[in-house]
Design a protein around this motif. Structure first.
Motif, PDB file in Angstrom:
ATOM      1  N   GLY A 289     -22.159  -3.137  -5.572  1.00 24.37           N
ATOM      2  CA  GLY A 289     -21.034  -3.952  -6.030  1.00 24.37           C
ATOM      3  C   GLY A 289     -19.734  -3.192  -5.823  1.00 24.37           C
ATOM      4  O   GLY A 289     -19.730  -2.010  -5.470  1.00 24.37           O
ATOM      5  N   ASN A 290     -18.642  -3.865  -6.033  1.00 25.73           N
ATOM      6  CA  ASN A 290     -17.324  -3.262  -5.896  1.00 25.73           C
ATOM      7  C   ASN A 290     -16.535  -3.508  -7.166  1.00 25.73           C
ATOM      8  O   ASN A 290     -16.332  -4.650  -7.556  1.00 25.73           O
ATOM      9  N   LYS A 291     -16.101  -2.429  -7.798  1.00 20.51           N
ATOM     10  CA  LYS A 291     -15.338  -2.529  -9.040  1.00 20.51           C
ATOM     11  C   LYS A 291     -13.929  -2.038  -8.786  1.00 20.51           C
ATOM     12  O   LYS A 291     -13.719  -0.926  -8.298  1.00 20.51           O
ATOM     13  N   SER A 292     -12.956  -2.890  -9.115  1.00 17.85           N
ATOM     14  CA  SER A 292     -11.562  -2.476  -9.005  1.00 17.85           C
ATOM     15  C   SER A 292     -11.272  -1.434 -10.068  1.00 17.85           C
ATOM     16  O   SER A 292     -11.611  -1.608 -11.241  1.00 17.85           O
ATOM     17  N   THR A 293     -10.648  -0.344  -9.642  1.00 17.52           N
ATOM     18  CA  THR A 293     -10.375   0.754 -10.576  1.00 17.52           C
ATOM     19  C   THR A 293      -8.899   1.144 -10.609  1.00 17.52           C
ATOM     20  O   THR A 293      -8.528   2.089 -11.288  1.00 17.52           O
ATOM     21  N   GLY A 294      -8.071   0.441  -9.876  1.00 14.22           N
ATOM     22  CA  GLY A 294      -6.646   0.744  -9.873  1.00 14.22           C
ATOM     23  C   GLY A 294      -5.965   0.064  -8.703  1.00 14.22           C
ATOM     24  O   GLY A 294      -6.543  -0.799  -8.040  1.00 14.22           O
ATOM     25  N   TRP A 295      -4.734   0.459  -8.433  1.00 14.34           N
ATOM     26  CA  TRP A 295      -4.006  -0.108  -7.305  1.00 14.34           C
ATOM     27  C   TRP A 295      -2.948   0.878  -6.836  1.00 14.34           C
ATOM     28  O   TRP A 295      -2.606   1.831  -7.540  1.00 14.34           O
ATOM     29  N   GLU A 296      -2.447   0.603  -5.636  1.00 14.51           N
ATOM     30  CA  GLU A 296      -1.412   1.441  -5.035  1.00 14.51           C
ATOM     31  C   GLU A 296      -0.401   0.524  -4.367  1.00 14.51           C
ATOM     32  O   GLU A 296      -0.765  -0.427  -3.674  1.00 14.51           O
ATOM     33  N   GLY A 297       0.873   0.804  -4.591  1.00 12.84           N
ATOM     34  CA  GLY A 297       1.932   0.019  -3.983  1.00 12.84           C
ATOM     35  C   GLY A 297       2.583   0.786  -2.842  1.00 12.84           C
ATOM     36  O   GLY A 297       3.018   1.916  -3.029  1.00 12.84           O
ATOM     37  N   THR A 298       2.637   0.170  -1.670  1.00 10.35           N
ATOM     38  CA  THR A 298       3.279   0.797  -0.512  1.00 10.35           C
ATOM     39  C   THR A 298       4.170  -0.234   0.168  1.00 10.35           C
ATOM     40  O   THR A 298       3.968  -1.441   0.040  1.00 10.35           O
ATOM     41  N   GLY A 299       5.152   0.265   0.905  1.00  8.01           N
ATOM     42  CA  GLY A 299       6.032  -0.643   1.607  1.00  8.01           C
ATOM     43  C   GLY A 299       6.734   0.035   2.757  1.00  8.01           C
ATOM     44  O   GLY A 299       6.673   1.259   2.921  1.00  8.01           O
ATOM     45  N   SER A 300       7.384  -0.785   3.550  1.00  9.31           N
ATOM     46  CA  SER A 300       8.185  -0.274   4.662  1.00  9.31           C
ATOM     47  C   SER A 300       9.356  -1.215   4.866  1.00  9.31           C
ATOM     48  O   SER A 300       9.277  -2.409   4.564  1.00  9.31           O
ATOM     49  N   ALA A 301      10.433  -0.669   5.369  1.00 12.64           N
ATOM     50  CA  ALA A 301      11.628  -1.461   5.645  1.00 12.64           C
ATOM     51  C   ALA A 301      12.253  -0.965   6.938  1.00 12.64           C
ATOM     52  O   ALA A 301      12.262   0.238   7.223  1.00 12.64           O
ATOM     53  N   THR A 302      12.756  -1.896   7.717  1.00 12.06           N
ATOM     54  CA  THR A 302      13.527  -1.594   8.913  1.00 12.06           C
ATOM     55  C   THR A 302      14.901  -2.213   8.716  1.00 12.06           C
ATOM     56  O   THR A 302      15.013  -3.352   8.247  1.00 12.06           O
ATOM     57  N   PHE A 303      15.927  -1.461   9.056  1.00 11.32           N
ATOM     58  CA  PHE A 303      17.285  -1.949   8.832  1.00 11.32           C
ATOM     59  C   PHE A 303      18.211  -1.341   9.875  1.00 11.32           C
ATOM     60  O   PHE A 303      17.842  -0.401  10.584  1.00 11.32           O
TER      61      PHE A 303
ATOM     62  N   LEU B 163      11.312  -6.224   5.694  1.00 12.50           N
ATOM     63  CA  LEU B 163      10.742  -5.437   4.599  1.00 12.50           C
ATOM     64  C   LEU B 163       9.390  -6.038   4.274  1.00 12.50           C
ATOM     65  O   LEU B 163       9.222  -7.253   4.277  1.00 12.50           O
ATOM     66  N   GLU B 164       8.425  -5.165   4.028  1.00 13.83           N
ATOM     67  CA  GLU B 164       7.107  -5.614   3.592  1.00 13.83           C
ATOM     68  C   GLU B 164       6.611  -4.656   2.525  1.00 13.83           C
ATOM     69  O   GLU B 164       6.674  -3.444   2.694  1.00 13.83           O
ATOM     70  N   ALA B 165       6.150  -5.217   1.422  1.00 15.42           N
ATOM     71  CA  ALA B 165       5.568  -4.418   0.345  1.00 15.42           C
ATOM     72  C   ALA B 165       4.161  -4.941   0.088  1.00 15.42           C
ATOM     73  O   ALA B 165       3.930  -6.142   0.087  1.00 15.42           O
ATOM     74  N   ARG B 166       3.230  -4.030  -0.117  1.00 13.88           N
ATOM     75  CA  ARG B 166       1.819  -4.382  -0.335  1.00 13.88           C
ATOM     76  C   ARG B 166       1.296  -3.740  -1.603  1.00 13.88           C
ATOM     77  O   ARG B 166       1.654  -2.611  -1.922  1.00 13.88           O
ATOM     78  N   MET B 167       0.410  -4.453  -2.254  1.00 14.28           N
ATOM     79  CA  MET B 167      -0.372  -3.894  -3.349  1.00 14.28           C
ATOM     80  C   MET B 167      -1.815  -3.882  -2.882  1.00 14.28           C
ATOM     81  O   MET B 167      -2.377  -4.928  -2.563  1.00 14.28           O
ATOM     82  N   ASP B 168      -2.388  -2.704  -2.789  1.00 17.72           N
ATOM     83  CA  ASP B 168      -3.787  -2.568  -2.387  1.00 17.72           C
ATOM     84  C   ASP B 168      -4.584  -2.050  -3.578  1.00 17.72           C
ATOM     85  O   ASP B 168      -4.224  -1.039  -4.187  1.00 17.72           O
ATOM     86  N   LYS B 169      -5.645  -2.771  -3.902  1.00 15.63           N
ATOM     87  CA  LYS B 169      -6.500  -2.332  -5.001  1.00 15.63           C
ATOM     88  C   LYS B 169      -7.389  -1.183  -4.532  1.00 15.63           C
ATOM     89  O   LYS B 169      -7.854  -1.173  -3.400  1.00 15.63           O
ATOM     90  N   THR B 170      -7.602  -0.228  -5.410  1.00 18.45           N
ATOM     91  CA  THR B 170      -8.588   0.815  -5.141  1.00 18.45           C
ATOM     92  C   THR B 170      -9.890   0.358  -5.784  1.00 18.45           C
ATOM     93  O   THR B 170      -9.887  -0.183  -6.890  1.00 18.45           O
ATOM     94  N   LYS B 171     -10.967   0.564  -5.067  1.00 17.88           N
ATOM     95  CA  LYS B 171     -12.261   0.098  -5.559  1.00 17.88           C
ATOM     96  C   LYS B 171     -13.286   1.217  -5.494  1.00 17.88           C
ATOM     97  O   LYS B 171     -13.202   2.101  -4.647  1.00 17.88           O
ATOM     98  N   THR B 172     -14.236   1.136  -6.394  1.00 16.28           N
ATOM     99  CA  THR B 172     -15.346   2.066  -6.435  1.00 16.28           C
ATOM    100  C   THR B 172     -16.626   1.297  -6.148  1.00 16.28           C
ATOM    101  O   THR B 172     -16.833   0.199  -6.682  1.00 16.28           O
TER     102      THR B 172
END
Length: 183
Positions: free
Chosen positions: A82-96, A62-71
């Motif tokens: 410049g780069n300004k963080s404006t939010g984030w998105e959580g994604t993941g995947s699992a193999t079982f 299992l892997e879960a990531r938080m990626d920031k969205t930037k403007t």
């Protein structure tokens, strides 16, 4: 006269304090002990769906990531942006292992009723041989992107299932302790 003032100034000016020599050997000795590498299989995961908590014993990875969205931000007087963080998105995947129907049941329910079910996943990493203790991460309001409905493979020694998902929030109620070598 100006030359005499300059000469007096140069003679009375304090010299900078000597710089302490840097002992690079100190840094070379501060390495991580191999025992503190966390063994990938030493841990446990739980899935909580509608109040029912399941030990995710068939989990392979299992892997879960938080990626920031930037403007990109233009800045007057600079050629770069410049780069300004404006939010984030959580994604993941699992193999079982392909031996549970709980996720397919959620997909079937969505297909038949349109009701999209959110769930939580709790992951704890704990390697008893490590000195860093354990870390627990809770992925909150996970939602599957889709999943495998059926599988057969005559060449496979075992069947695998997988799911990609998003999550709305996360928490880390338990954290690894800081390695002594980092201090």
């Amino acid at each position: 006269m100006a030359a005499d003032l300059l000469q007096d100034f140069l003679q009375t000016k304090k010299q900078p304090e000597s710089i302490l020599p840097l002992n690079l050997q100190y840094f070379a000795e501060a390495t991580m002990h191999a025992r503190n590498a966390i063994h990938g299989a030493q841990g446990v995961a739980y899935v909580t769906i509608e109040g029912n908590r399941y030990k995710f014993a068939q989990l392979i990875n299992l892997e879960a990531r938080m990626d920031k969205t930037k403007t990109k931000v233009p800045i007057m007087g600079k050629t770069g942006k410049g780069n300004k963080s404006t939010g984030w998105e959580g994604t993941g995947s699992a193999t079982f292992h392909f031996n549970t129907s709980i996720f397919r049941k959620l997909l079937k329910r969505y297909k038949e009723t349109g009701e999209d079910i959110y769930f939580d996943i709790q992951v704890t990493n704990e390697d008893g041989s490590s000195t860093v203790g354990r870390q627990t991460t809770i992925l909150i309001d996970c939602n599957m992107d889709g999943g495998i409905i059926a599988a057969l493979d005559a060449d496979a020694e075992y069947l695998e299932d997988s799911v990609d998902f998003t999550f709305e929030d996360w928490d880390m109620p338990e954290e690894f302790t800081t390695l002594q070598e980092m201090l």
